[in-house]
Scaffold this motif. Sequence first.
Motif, PDB file in Angstrom:
ATOM      1  N   PRO A 258       0.817  -1.212   0.000  1.00  0.00           N
ATOM      2  CA  PRO A 258       0.000   0.000   0.000  1.00  0.00           C
ATOM      3  C   PRO A 258       0.858   1.271   0.000  1.00  0.00           C
ATOM      4  N   LEU A 259       0.456   2.246  -0.788  1.00  0.00           N
ATOM      5  CA  LEU A 259       1.076   3.562  -0.935  1.00  0.00           C
ATOM      6  C   LEU A 259       2.376   3.549  -1.718  1.00  0.00           C
TER       7      LEU A 259
ATOM      8  N   LYS B 276       4.378   2.606  -5.259  1.00  0.00           N
ATOM      9  CA  LYS B 276       4.127   2.326  -6.672  1.00  0.00           C
ATOM     10  C   LYS B 276       5.451   2.079  -7.383  1.00  0.00           C
TER      11      LYS B 276
ATOM     12  N   THR C  80       3.170   7.315  -2.704  1.00  0.00           N
ATOM     13  CA  THR C  80       2.068   8.215  -3.029  1.00  0.00           C
ATOM     14  C   THR C  80       2.109   9.462  -2.152  1.00  0.00           C
TER      15      THR C  80
ATOM     16  N   TYR D  21      -5.408  10.250   1.475  1.00  0.00           N
ATOM     17  CA  TYR D  21      -5.417   8.922   0.868  1.00  0.00           C
ATOM     18  C   TYR D  21      -6.077   7.923   1.817  1.00  0.00           C
TER      19      TYR D  21
ATOM     20  N   ILE E 244      -6.737   3.759   2.229  1.00  0.00           N
ATOM     21  CA  ILE E 244      -6.212   2.473   1.756  1.00  0.00           C
ATOM     22  C   ILE E 244      -6.993   1.338   2.400  1.00  0.00           C
ATOM     23  N   TRP E 245      -7.314   0.336   1.601  1.00  0.00           N
ATOM     24  CA  TRP E 245      -7.962  -0.888   2.102  1.00  0.00           C
ATOM     25  C   TRP E 245      -7.147  -2.078   1.612  1.00  0.00           C
ATOM     26  N   GLU E 246      -6.867  -3.019   2.521  1.00  0.00           N
ATOM     27  CA  GLU E 246      -6.093  -4.210   2.177  1.00  0.00           C
ATOM     28  C   GLU E 246      -6.660  -5.406   2.919  1.00  0.00           C
TER      29      GLU E 246
ATOM     30  N   ASN F 198      -5.290  -4.866  -2.653  1.00  0.00           N
ATOM     31  CA  ASN F 198      -5.286  -3.636  -1.874  1.00  0.00           C
ATOM     32  C   ASN F 198      -5.699  -2.481  -2.777  1.00  0.00           C
TER      33      ASN F 198
ATOM     34  N   THR G 239      -6.294   1.785  -3.125  1.00  0.00           N
ATOM     35  CA  THR G 239      -5.955   3.123  -2.647  1.00  0.00           C
ATOM     36  C   THR G 239      -6.780   4.151  -3.409  1.00  0.00           C
TER      37      THR G 239
ATOM     38  N   TYR H  23      -6.553   6.589  -8.127  1.00  0.00           N
ATOM     39  CA  TYR H  23      -6.860   5.293  -7.522  1.00  0.00           C
ATOM     40  C   TYR H  23      -5.788   4.301  -7.945  1.00  0.00           C
TER      41      TYR H  23
ATOM     42  N   ASN I 168      -4.176   1.253 -12.329  1.00  0.00           N
ATOM     43  CA  ASN I 168      -3.973   2.584 -11.780  1.00  0.00           C
ATOM     44  C   ASN I 168      -4.605   3.632 -12.684  1.00  0.00           C
TER      45      ASN I 168
END
Length: 692
Positions: free
Chosen positions: A74-75, A77, A87, A539, A541-543, A552, A554, A576, A595
Amino acid sequence: MYRKFILSFLVLALGLDGGAQEKVSTDSLENLLNEVVVTASHTTRMEGNRLVTIVSGSNLANLGNAYDVLGQIPLVKVDENNAVTVTGKGTPKIYIDGRPLKDDTELRTLLSTNLKKVELLLAPGAKYDSTTQAVILITTRRNFIKGLSIINMGELRIGRETSANDVLNLSYHSKNFEIFGSGLFAHNNSRIKGYSVNHFEYQGKPMVIGSSQNNEYPGNNTSAKLGFNLSAGTHLWGAYYKLSTEHGDFNNHGAEWIDDETPLQRVITNETISKNHLVNAYYDGTFSDKLHLHFDGEYRHSAPRSNVSTHYTSANIAEVNSSQYRHSTLYAGKLYMDYPLAGGSFTFGTEDSHTNSTLRYLMLNHEVESYIPSSFTDATQTAVALFASWDKTFGKFNLSAGARYEYVNYLFKVNDVKDTDVSRKNHTLTPDITFGFTPSDDTSLSLSYKMATVKPPYSQLTGGLIYAGVHQIEGGNPALRDERMHQLQLFGMWKNFMLQTFFMRSLDTYAFVKKLYPAPTPQLIMQPINIDVSSFHLYLIWEKNIRKWSPNLTLGMSTQWLEIDGVKYNKPFFMYGFNNSLQLPGGFLLTANINGQSGGDMHTNRFRGSWFSVNMDLSKRFFNRALTVKLSAKDIFNTINNDWSMTTYGVTMNKYQKYDIRSISLNLTYQFQPKQSKYKGRAASESESSRL
């Protein structure tokens, strides 16, 4: 064939298993049975002011290499060119077992099976350079293997152009000694097509200047590295030397035009040759099981040169030739100690550097030299920094505080004459503080404030001008001041959800502008200037792990407040990211990352939206996991663009670019007794290395 390959990837992606969540204990993070991975309800959790992702025993362990793992966190890239960003924070500093990443070959050859965990620091303290916005700490598994270790990784990438590379890592380990080496050869080629149009007024009349580009970037890179580690109890020494070279042959076939005149056909070639030397040495020791002492020394030297030729094939215009020679040298040292203090951990140290960067620009066309003269610039900087930080946990609360003092003596010369308006001496003090609260295992909150000084790169501090066309010039700005940045951040986690939000106020950051340049004919110049800008970022975030599927998601937005010459740049971005990894029957592993983002303003640039880009990987291991085969498809629907516009000082520029990113690649990795090096050397001056 290409379409069939893409369709196969899409069929696999549509077959994602969305079954119910399997509830298991956290102990199952260490259970790896055959090709089936059983994981806890989520692999990422918040600890104090950092996000911790457990790799060992999770789906991430089977992805391939460290780049593949980072791309699923998460976050974080990882783009099509393996550039790692966080991010809202930009490019992070990456450490492997406490030592900084020196080049991307380390991440390419670091296998995911050898990773234990990855930590993301979103509020780095005074121990790190003040320019550091985010830090990624990679911890490897402590698997000691004596004897020879080999990792070889080769990749073939096919798009509109073909690229190939091979990396070989060798090491020999005994109980107290390690010798290691690596070699790289890479042939890269890519294309960018596009055009730009400039609207402005000249002598009271509207005017248009435009140009088209069909750029090709072939190049060869090589590197060789040799080093050693020596240990005696709790004391370790080590050093390595690295030589890297680059040879690029850029060419651009395009045209230029002004108003309704017939476009001038143009060919630009740029041959770039560069050789870089790097020496790093370290000492790491622990005394009385309490005091930890660490020293790093570093020497860097780079000498890139380029020869540019601009030829107009359809007009009676003399060929324009120019040359650039840059020499940069860095000497740096960093010494710090860690020891317990008042129930917490205290760190104190110094980081010092001496940098010299010279640029000799030769304009070989006498007519153009009348307004773009040859020049010689010399930038020398001596920097001394002291830093201290203290961290302590009070039950469910955590406090981390630090400060960094920096003294900088900057001397700038033009044609061997000191520029008193640009040369300067600065004293700065930058504090940081983080307060954390963890009421339960699945709930955490962190609030932090940080002040930092950010120095512009040396490439933007040059006073020379560069010929970019009959009516266009590019240049640096030696008068750029250091940025003063203030950041207030809130980060929280509840079960499978995370929230990051921060406000940033930047004083004297730099942005590019375009304006008229005083000359006998219409001339536009693009160069950086200092600006003040504020920005807000949010932001969510779900995971969650759902059996063999690990997704996950974002969602985010960012907006800024900036005004230059009466023009506001306040359009927000919305973005996203949806990352997925799925274990398939037969030991296959699929990742599918989607993305997108809307258009928005970033400093003086307004970017066009790119709402839907898709990258997919399919991998499998053979021969008792000694060989890993991975097929990748990048930018499957060819939707990534880099279109942007700029309106500054009466000039409106619209630029349209299409990157050659869509491609298919085959990656083969062979490993024999793989072991991560125990080398503990670190960057002696992170910011100066980045600026060079």
